[in-house]
Enzyme design. Structure first.
Site, PDB file in Angstrom:
ATOM      1  NE  ARG A   1      -3.826   2.336   0.688  1.00 27.70           N
ATOM      2  CZ  ARG A   1      -3.716   3.657   0.556  1.00 27.70           C
ATOM      3  NH1 ARG A   1      -2.590   4.185   0.111  1.00 27.70           N
ATOM      4  NH2 ARG A   1      -4.712   4.438   0.893  1.00 27.70           N
TER       5      ARG A   1
ATOM      6  CD  GLU B   1     -11.055   2.506  -2.871  1.00 25.07           C
ATOM      7  OE1 GLU B   1     -10.827   1.426  -3.452  1.00 25.07           O
ATOM      8  OE2 GLU B   1     -10.506   2.833  -1.806  1.00 25.07           O
TER       9      GLU B   1
ATOM     10  NE  ARG C   1      -3.851  -2.784   2.240  1.00 25.73           N
ATOM     11  CZ  ARG C   1      -4.741  -1.870   1.890  1.00 25.73           C
ATOM     12  NH1 ARG C   1      -5.208  -1.836   0.656  1.00 25.73           N
ATOM     13  NH2 ARG C   1      -5.163  -0.977   2.767  1.00 25.73           N
TER      14      ARG C   1
END
Length: 210
Positions: free
Chosen positions: A102, A110, A144
């Site tokens: 990330r 998104e 992540r």
């Protein structure tokens, strides 16, 4: 690495990145209530058992869980790119470990924010080489790996904001350079800021759509 890049890395080391709150507690309450309403004669243990099984299935399919990177926070690792998921998330092999990364300090539209999600992903693909450096900053809720990506000495995270394809993450510890880059991208109508109706901040969009 440039002085500005080092300052951004230092600031982001203590920056809490966006974390989606666990949905399990809410799902458990809803499922329990649902079974109780439609099956009034079931005892509470049966309701809890059935809702627990359904909860497990929903959690397994709906909440991603990624392999944890066994790296040292604050260190830089050489990585090989495998996949660009969206404008702020990639899959790569770093230090012989395949991980989800990330990009720290930024928030890209998104994929559901058509067409800006795809534009942002394409922009990251243009700026991130097949082999890059990860300045590792730790893990987020989904395991992540958070970090700053570098193409030699170029801060790719910062470039995404400066070129108008990502927002500076809305957090008090986001580096001033990232905030300034967004301000200038807006001013000069770069990337998606040139659109008649630019995208909503992803943080706001997620609140209403996810």
């Amino acid at each position: 690495t440039s002085v500005r890049a080092k300052n951004c890395a230092n600031a982001l080391t203590k920056t809490p990145m966006p974390k989606k709150a666990p949905r399990t507690a809410s799902l458990k309450r809803r499922l329990t209530a649902l079974f109780a309403i439609h099956n009034p004669h079931l005892d509470k243990y049966t309701i809890l058992l059935v809702s627990g099984i359904a909860l497990f299935a929903l959690s397994a399919s709906g909440e991603p869980h990624h392999a944890e990177f066994h790296g040292e926070k604050g260190q830089t690792y050489r990585c090989e790119l495998h996949k660009i998921s969206d404008g702020d998330t990639v899959v790569a092999t770093c230090d012989k470990q395949k991980i989800h990364i990330r990009l720290a300090g930024i928030d890209a539209p998104e994929m559901g924010q058509t067409p800006y999600g795809e534009q942002s992903r394409a922009a990251l693909a243009q700026r991130l080489p097949a082999r890059f450096d990860l300045h590792y900053l730790g893990q987020d809720y989904y395991h992540r790996s958070l970090g700053i990506l570098y193409d030699i000495t170029r801060d790719v995270n910062l470039a995404m904001i400066a070129d108008g394809y990502a927002f500076a993450y809305a957090g008090k510890d986001t580096p001033p350079a990232y905030r300034q880059a967004e301000k200038q991208a807006r001013q000069y109508r770069k990337g998606f800021w040139a659109a008649y109706k630019p995208p909503d901040n992803p943080k706001t969009w997620r609140r209403h759509h996810l």
